[in-house]
Scaffold this motif. Sequence first.
Motif, PDB file in Angstrom:
ATOM      1  N   MET A 290      -6.492 -38.852 -51.591  1.00  0.00           N
ATOM      2  CA  MET A 290      -5.494 -38.613 -52.626  1.00  0.00           C
ATOM      3  C   MET A 290      -6.188 -38.491 -53.981  1.00  0.00           C
ATOM      4  O   MET A 290      -6.998 -39.338 -54.330  1.00  0.00           O
TER       5      MET A 290
ATOM      6  N   THR B 268       3.153 -39.171 -56.102  1.00  0.00           N
ATOM      7  CA  THR B 268       3.332 -38.264 -54.961  1.00  0.00           C
ATOM      8  C   THR B 268       4.701 -37.594 -55.011  1.00  0.00           C
ATOM      9  O   THR B 268       4.896 -36.529 -54.417  1.00  0.00           O
TER      10      THR B 268
ATOM     11  N   LYS C 190       1.664 -30.839 -53.690  1.00  0.00           N
ATOM     12  CA  LYS C 190       0.788 -31.209 -52.592  1.00  0.00           C
ATOM     13  C   LYS C 190      -0.633 -30.713 -52.838  1.00  0.00           C
ATOM     14  O   LYS C 190      -1.606 -31.372 -52.437  1.00  0.00           O
ATOM     15  N   ASN C 191      -0.769 -29.581 -53.507  1.00  0.00           N
ATOM     16  CA  ASN C 191      -2.107 -29.066 -53.794  1.00  0.00           C
ATOM     17  C   ASN C 191      -2.901 -30.022 -54.671  1.00  0.00           C
ATOM     18  O   ASN C 191      -4.112 -30.172 -54.503  1.00  0.00           O
TER      19      ASN C 191
ATOM     20  N   ASP D 213      -3.795 -33.195 -52.592  1.00  0.00           N
ATOM     21  CA  ASP D 213      -4.875 -32.951 -51.627  1.00  0.00           C
ATOM     22  C   ASP D 213      -6.165 -32.464 -52.267  1.00  0.00           C
ATOM     23  O   ASP D 213      -7.158 -32.220 -51.568  1.00  0.00           O
ATOM     24  N   SER D 214      -6.178 -32.336 -53.587  1.00  0.00           N
ATOM     25  CA  SER D 214      -7.325 -31.726 -54.263  1.00  0.00           C
ATOM     26  C   SER D 214      -8.583 -32.584 -54.156  1.00  0.00           C
ATOM     27  O   SER D 214      -8.525 -33.810 -54.193  1.00  0.00           O
ATOM     28  N   GLU D 215      -9.715 -31.904 -54.049  1.00  0.00           N
ATOM     29  CA  GLU D 215     -11.011 -32.574 -54.093  1.00  0.00           C
ATOM     30  C   GLU D 215     -11.741 -32.292 -55.408  1.00  0.00           C
ATOM     31  O   GLU D 215     -12.833 -32.812 -55.620  1.00  0.00           O
TER      32      GLU D 215
END
Length: 288
Positions: free
Chosen positions: A1, A27, A32-33, A36-38
């Motif tokens: 997250m 959340t 969602k992008n 889920d981002s790195e």
Amino acid sequence: MAFYYYQDYNAKGSRNFGDDINPKLLTHLFSKNIIDSESVCVMGIGTILSDEHLNNVSDYKKKVIFSSGVGYGTLDKHFDDSWDFVCVRGPKTSAELGLPPEKGICDGAILLSQIYPVKAHQSSGPVVFIPHVESSWKSREGLEAACRNLGIEYLVPDQEFETFVKVVQSASLVITEAMHGAILADTMRIPWIPVAFHFHNEFKWKDWFASMELDYVSHSLTPLFWKRGEGLMPRFKRPYQMIKYKMFERSLNHVLLTQKPILSEESRLNKLQTLLRERVDYINNKYG
């Protein structure tokens, strides 16, 4: 997250409502992008704008600040364009960071009413006392005893999240040492009284008060005391401890009977919620 918030209480086998707001609320707010981002990290709700915490997210390509606050630790870091200070907790945090005043909106926890309904205030509901989570660790026995004797419901910030919210929603009045107890109460339109026992960070309280256009006040509860321990307290000290419990009980009762509860102007709360939602839309559109 891809959210950053204070999680040291989890590492100690506990929890803290003010920090647990982050996974629950963020959340709900962000795409969602982003979740889920790195490469993008959102720094969320909490007093986490210090060198220690900022260094923990330095490897992310983009660091987005959403309603975080200054108040603990040093802050000597220099910021490049990988940092996007979208909004911070209040005007004092904004000034500390050298940001434009309009960046100091409010603590994002005021958006909890997007998840939990604001119920009609019930004057028949219980009076609720919320200590700082570490005050409860240090002094729970005496705090609970005082609340029990005064007919006050004792609510700890390490309570299960949904239960914590429901208890505050049902209250007629909240007396709180935990700042996010006050923020939740105000957002739920429950009058509240701020108090200090073991823990009170004046900077962060003043920061949030200023954002809500409230005059800062805090009421000290005395005397300080600690839990007895598992039979470790010398026997001769135990009567003195019981005296402290009763003195604290009188102090808490005095606050209950004499201090005027606080509730922000609804128009101010609504304006700040609108500004924060606009900042959420900006983050989702730019990074989502």
